[in-house]
Design an enzyme around this catalytic site. Structure first.
Site, PDB file in Angstrom:
ATOM      1  N   HIS A 109       0.815  -1.217   0.000  1.00 20.26           N
ATOM      2  CA  HIS A 109       0.000   0.000   0.000  1.00 20.26           C
ATOM      3  C   HIS A 109       0.850   1.270   0.000  1.00 20.26           C
ATOM      4  O   HIS A 109       0.344   2.351  -0.315  1.00 20.26           O
ATOM      5  CB  HIS A 109      -0.991   0.001   1.170  1.00 20.26           C
ATOM      6  CG  HIS A 109      -0.400   0.268   2.513  1.00 20.26           C
ATOM      7  ND1 HIS A 109      -0.106  -0.729   3.413  1.00 20.26           N
ATOM      8  CD2 HIS A 109      -0.052   1.426   3.124  1.00 20.26           C
ATOM      9  CE1 HIS A 109       0.377  -0.196   4.521  1.00 20.26           C
ATOM     10  NE2 HIS A 109       0.426   1.107   4.374  1.00 20.26           N
ATOM     11  N   ASP A 139       0.066  -7.586   1.389  1.00 18.71           N
ATOM     12  CA  ASP A 139       0.586  -6.223   1.554  1.00 18.71           C
ATOM     13  C   ASP A 139       2.112  -6.181   1.605  1.00 18.71           C
ATOM     14  O   ASP A 139       2.690  -5.494   2.445  1.00 18.71           O
ATOM     15  CB  ASP A 139      -0.007  -5.567   2.810  1.00 18.71           C
ATOM     16  CG  ASP A 139       0.057  -4.041   2.739  1.00 18.71           C
ATOM     17  OD1 ASP A 139       0.281  -3.501   1.642  1.00 18.71           O
ATOM     18  OD2 ASP A 139      -0.100  -3.393   3.784  1.00 18.71           O
ATOM     19  N   SER A 213       4.648   2.430   8.052  1.00 20.63           N
ATOM     20  CA  SER A 213       4.320   1.311   7.170  1.00 20.63           C
ATOM     21  C   SER A 213       5.524   0.916   6.326  1.00 20.63           C
ATOM     22  O   SER A 213       6.133   1.754   5.656  1.00 20.63           O
ATOM     23  CB  SER A 213       3.161   1.675   6.240  1.00 20.63           C
ATOM     24  OG  SER A 213       1.969   1.798   6.954  1.00 20.63           O
TER      25      SER A 213
END
Length: 454
Positions: A109, A139, A213
């Protein structure tokens, strides 16, 4: 004195000498410094680890669908919706896992839909990165850069993690470079969070915020144990509940991307559910956790290995399972053809079963391997009349279950419960995540219809 108690005293800063005790500092958490004055510090480990964690900035264009109001369609004509392109920029983190090859791992993402990806090292150098491949369902994305003198993080065996182990999160939250937070492993095998298609998360209370992230979760040896990927918070901020993809899962996926340019998922070929106290009592089983096998699909890897309906899978490669979703995530992250040892409980007896996984992403499958109601159909990746991707019914047996629900040869399945599917792999995943009544969106020539599986 108990070793854990000694560690607690030292971490808390308690002057143990006042208790009349003599402790060896090396037996507790890492103590670094001179012989004369030892103080607890993670600094030496972090000095080695942080150069391998990078900042990632992306830019690109997103396409969105915008509904055209009825009054404008009346006056000016045109389609009911229009495509609108908007530029975007984003920030995230990444981890260098191979200095020689320049491999950088991050979350999908972070780099999804990016036209340009820039990786910035801790020494200030910046490089354009190439995306080698990604996996949306787990992911994970793999990037490549080409500088010299790279640092990298060694990869630890995440299956050896225990709840209570100390961990450190390294990343770039809110665009701030090189931020380090610490905590413990709060839980393992977390799933059911609806964050991704395949969930087997490490939960930690190390502070993780937006921008973390793709960053690193490391142990006290400076080894990579996870890729930080999500937070749980009402306002998108840290509340002491963060999630990371285990390093073993990441490595399996990255190895496939590096070799094939894509993830070729393993497939066991069973349907099932979590084990709970009620099911354990009904099956007269002496376990309350694990994965219950309700059905073994024909010609699957599970059937060839001898698995049976009613078996309870309690461990994968010697690692205890918490439930069916954890099993699903572990199997899916392993490559097609991988050899897996399953520990099962059958009629009160424990045994090990060796399985060679099938390929879940093959272009053509027997539909009964996906859902029993589709038995008799052969499915393949295809397109509808508009050229959009979908799942084509390549062959169909007369009077089969698939024919009885209304499928016809050359139908193209484009959605499951109003969720778009473009490949057999996406179709399989959508069905696995669906519960109760399932509505298939089907294109038949120029017509569209729904078929219901109850």
């Amino acid at each position: 004195m108990n070793k854990s108690f000694r560690q607690i005293l030292l971490i808390s800063g308690i002057a143990v000498s006042s208790l009349g005790l003599t402790l060896n500092a090396s037996a507790a958490l890492p103590f670094f410094g001179s012989d004369k004055e030892e103080v607890p510090s993670l600094a030496p480990m972090l000095e080695e680890a942080t150069p391998a964690v990078v900042s990632i900035s992306v830019q690109g264009t997103q396409t969105s669908r915008q509904q055209v109001p009825e009054m404008f369609r009346y006056f000016f004509g045109g389609p009911q919706e229009q495509l609108q392109e908007r530029p975007f920029r984003g920030l995230g983190s990444g981890v260098i896992i191979d200095a020689d090859k320049g491999y950088v791992v991050t979350n999908n993402h972070v780099v999804d839909n990016a036209d340009e990806i820039t990786v910035k090292l801790t020494d200030g150098r910046e490089f354009k990165a190439k995306k080698l491949g990604a996996d949306e369902q787990s992911d994970i994305a793999l990037l490549k850069i080409d500088p010299d003198n790279l640092a990298f993080l060694p990869i630890a065996d995440s299956d050896k993690l225990r709840v209570g182990d100390f961990v450190v999160a390294i990343g770039n939250p809110f665009g701030l470079s090189q931020t380090v937070t610490s905590g413990i492993v709060s839980a393992l095998g977390r799933s059911g969070l609806n964050i991704g298609g395949y969930e087997d998360f490490i939960q930690t209370d190390a502070a993780i915020n937006r921008g973390n992230s793709g960053g690193a979760l490391v142990n006290l040896k400076g080894e990579l144990v996870g890729i930080n990927t999500a937070i749980f918070g009402p306002n998108g901020g840290n509340v002491g509940i963060g999630f990371a993809i285990p390093s073993n899962m990441m490595k399996s996926l990255v190895d496939q991307i590096a070799e094939f340019g894509e993830v070729r998922r393993g497939l066991l070929g069973i349907l099932g559910s979590d084990v709970d106290a009620g099911l354990a009592e009904a099956m007269n089983a002496d376990v309350n956790i694990g994965a219950f096998v309700s059905e073994v699909q024909p010609d699957s890897a599970a059937e060839k290995a001898g698995l049976q309906a009613g078996d309870i899978i309690t461990a994968v490669n010697g690692r205890e399972l918490s439930g069916f979703q954890e099993l699903r995530a572990k199997i899916a992250s392993m490559g097609a053809g991988a050899e897996v040892s399953l520990t099962i409980l059958r009629k009160g007896k424990s045994m090990d079963v060796d399985v060679v996984l099938d390929d879940a992403t093959q272009a053509e499958v027997t539909a009964s391997q996906i859902h029993p109601a589709l038995e008799g159909a052969t499915l393949a990746n295809g397109e509808d009349n508009a050229g959009n991707g979908g799942v084509k019914v390549a062959e169909l047996e007369r009077n089969s279950p698939a024919a009885r629900i209304g499928l016809q040869q050359d139908d193209v399945i484009v959605g499951v419960n109003r969720n778009r599917v473009t490949t057999v792999a996406e179709f399989r995943n959508a069905l696995e995540e669906s519960t109760g009544v399932i509505a298939l969106n089907v294109k038949r020539g120029n017509s569209a219809l729904y078929l219901v599986i109850r």
